[in-house]
Design a protein around this motif. Structure first.
Motif, short mmCIF file in Angstrom:
data_model
loop_
_atom_site.label_atom_id
_atom_site.label_comp_id
_atom_site.label_asym_id
_atom_site.label_seq_id
_atom_site.Cartn_x
_atom_site.Cartn_y
_atom_site.Cartn_z
N GLU A 1 0.82 -1.22 0.00
CA GLU A 1 0.00 0.00 0.00
C GLU A 1 0.85 1.26 0.00
OE1 GLU A 1 -3.43 0.85 2.64
OE2 GLU A 1 -3.79 -1.31 2.39
N LYS A 2 1.96 1.21 0.71
CA LYS A 2 2.78 2.41 0.87
C LYS A 2 3.68 2.67 -0.35
CE LYS A 2 5.74 4.65 4.35
NZ LYS A 2 4.94 5.82 4.74
N PHE A 3 4.30 1.60 -0.85
CA PHE A 3 5.31 1.80 -1.90
C PHE A 3 4.99 1.10 -3.22
CE2 PHE A 3 7.98 2.04 2.08
CZ PHE A 3 8.23 3.40 2.00
N GLY A 4 3.86 0.40 -3.29
CA GLY A 4 3.60 -0.43 -4.47
C GLY A 4 3.36 0.37 -5.74
N ALA A 5 3.94 -0.11 -6.84
CA ALA A 5 3.62 0.43 -8.17
C ALA A 5 2.35 -0.28 -8.63
CB ALA A 5 4.77 0.14 -9.12
N PRO A 6 1.63 0.29 -9.59
CA PRO A 6 0.37 -0.34 -10.02
C PRO A 6 0.54 -1.83 -10.35
CG PRO A 6 0.60 1.82 -11.04
CD PRO A 6 1.88 1.57 -10.28
N GLU A 7 1.67 -2.19 -10.96
CA GLU A 7 1.84 -3.59 -11.37
C GLU A 7 2.14 -4.53 -10.20
OE1 GLU A 7 3.59 -0.99 -12.38
OE2 GLU A 7 5.76 -1.38 -12.39
N ASP A 8 2.38 -3.98 -9.01
CA ASP A 8 2.64 -4.83 -7.85
C ASP A 8 1.34 -5.36 -7.21
OD1 ASP A 8 5.35 -4.31 -8.10
OD2 ASP A 8 5.28 -2.58 -6.73
N PHE A 9 0.24 -4.69 -7.54
CA PHE A 9 -1.04 -5.07 -6.93
C PHE A 9 -1.60 -6.32 -7.62
CE2 PHE A 9 -0.39 -0.87 -5.38
CZ PHE A 9 -1.09 -0.80 -4.18
N PRO A 10 -2.52 -7.02 -6.93
CA PRO A 10 -3.09 -8.22 -7.55
C PRO A 10 -3.76 -7.92 -8.88
CG PRO A 10 -3.68 -8.10 -5.23
CD PRO A 10 -3.01 -6.80 -5.56
N ARG A 11 -3.65 -8.88 -9.79
CA ARG A 11 -4.29 -8.75 -11.11
C ARG A 11 -5.66 -9.44 -11.07
NH1 ARG A 11 1.53 -10.86 -13.02
NH2 ARG A 11 2.59 -8.89 -12.64
N ASP A 12 -6.48 -9.12 -12.05
CA ASP A 12 -7.82 -9.73 -12.11
C ASP A 12 -7.72 -11.25 -12.08
OD1 ASP A 12 -9.08 -7.37 -12.15
OD2 ASP A 12 -9.52 -7.35 -14.31
N GLY A 13 -8.44 -11.86 -11.18
CA GLY A 13 -8.50 -13.32 -11.14
C GLY A 13 -7.29 -13.98 -10.50
N GLU A 14 -6.35 -13.18 -10.03
CA GLU A 14 -5.13 -13.78 -9.48
C GLU A 14 -5.32 -14.24 -8.03
OE1 GLU A 14 -0.36 -12.63 -9.31
OE2 GLU A 14 -1.81 -11.01 -9.11
N VAL A 15 -5.93 -13.39 -7.24
CA VAL A 15 -6.15 -13.72 -5.83
C VAL A 15 -7.52 -13.20 -5.39
CG1 VAL A 15 -3.70 -13.54 -5.20
CG2 VAL A 15 -5.17 -11.54 -4.96
N GLU A 16 -7.91 -13.68 -4.25
CA GLU A 16 -9.11 -13.18 -3.60
C GLU A 16 -8.63 -12.50 -2.32
OE1 GLU A 16 -13.06 -15.49 -2.00
OE2 GLU A 16 -11.48 -16.57 -3.03
N VAL A 17 -9.19 -11.36 -2.01
CA VAL A 17 -8.81 -10.69 -0.76
C VAL A 17 -9.70 -11.23 0.34
CG1 VAL A 17 -8.54 -8.48 0.43
CG2 VAL A 17 -8.20 -8.60 -2.04
N VAL A 18 -9.08 -11.73 1.38
CA VAL A 18 -9.85 -12.27 2.50
C VAL A 18 -9.40 -11.59 3.78
CG1 VAL A 18 -10.46 -14.52 1.52
CG2 VAL A 18 -8.24 -14.21 2.59
N SER A 19 -10.30 -11.49 4.72
CA SER A 19 -9.92 -10.80 5.95
C SER A 19 -10.29 -11.62 7.17
CB SER A 19 -10.57 -9.42 6.01
OG SER A 19 -11.95 -9.56 5.87
#
Ligand SMILES: [Zn+2]
Length: 239
Positions: free
Chosen positions: A167-185
């Protein structure tokens, strides 16, 4: 897509959880609540510390790498104790912080083999590891190293990934891509005070040695607050 309840049950039913921390403090920041909850319900948690954490104050004569590495190991032990995991197994791999061996090198292969041995012996049914594209290279390299260890050991345990610096230093390409992961909490309301106490054990990272080692790493307040809320978020790879 799984529901929140299903996810909590999946985590809740894991009996042997391998937690991978690139540095001492990531175990608490990334998954301190999960560790405390798992131990409290009688599960085993093996924490693997990948690097020695010795590079956080590189310019300090008072805190040379070996001293820092030794103290950070003690801080990690204390943090685990505060999370209720004092009697749980842990491994310090002691690879050099910020200078992990290159993939495929002799040192890398030997670390991968040690991890594979640990996995065969511990036989995890859940692996919690750093996010594959965390902006910190030790986090990415730890992810790859452990995935290769899992492969070498023939372990197909489900994985959860936690992001520390995305969140602090990530470039756009560092974030999850469509269908790659599910965010769970995971709700950690009841473990939160333990997590905050455990974080305080990592005092070298919180400014306690700033006077003796000026210019070193200090975990900023915003990051502390972001990672010690009542919920821990994980990326669950889509199959
Ligand atoms: Zn880290």
């Amino acid at each position: 897509m799984i529901s929140h309840g299903q996810f909590e049950r999946q985590v809740g039913s894991a009996r042997r959880i391998l937690v991978v921390a690139p540095h001492p403090d990531d175990e608490t920041l990334g998954c301190g609540g999960l560790i405390a909850a798992a131990v409290a319900r009688g599960s085993r948690v093996h924490t693997l510390f990948v690097t020695d954490g010795g590079a956080s104050h590189p310019a300090s004569p008072a805190w040379p790498r070996p001293r820092l590495a030794m103290v950070r190991e003690r801080e990690a032990e204390e943090a685990l104790r505060l999370l209720g995991a004092g009697e749980q197994p842990r491994t310090f791999l002691r690879l050099p912080d910020a200078a992990m061996p290159a993939t495929g090198s002799e040192e890398w292969t030997s670390a991968r083999d040690r991890i594979a041995d640990l996995i065969r012996e511990f036989d995890p049914d859940l692996v919690v590891l750093p996010w594959r594209r965390d902006p910190h290279s030790d986090h990415r390299d730890s992810h790859t190293l452990v995935c290769e260890g899992l492969r070498a050991a023939g372990c197909a345990a489900p994985c959860l990934e936690y992001a520390i610096w995305l969140e602090k230093f990530g470039a756009p390409e560092d974030f999850p891509r469509d269908g790659e992961v599910e965010v769970v909490s995971l709700s950690i309301a009841t473990q939160r005070s333990k997590k905050i106490e455990a974080l305080m054990a990592h005092s070298t990272q919180l400014g306690a040695i700033e006077a003796e080692a000026p210019g070193g790493f200090v975990l900023d307040q915003e990051t502390q607050a972001r990672l010690t809320g009542p919920v821990e978020s994980y990326f669950r790879p889509c199959m």
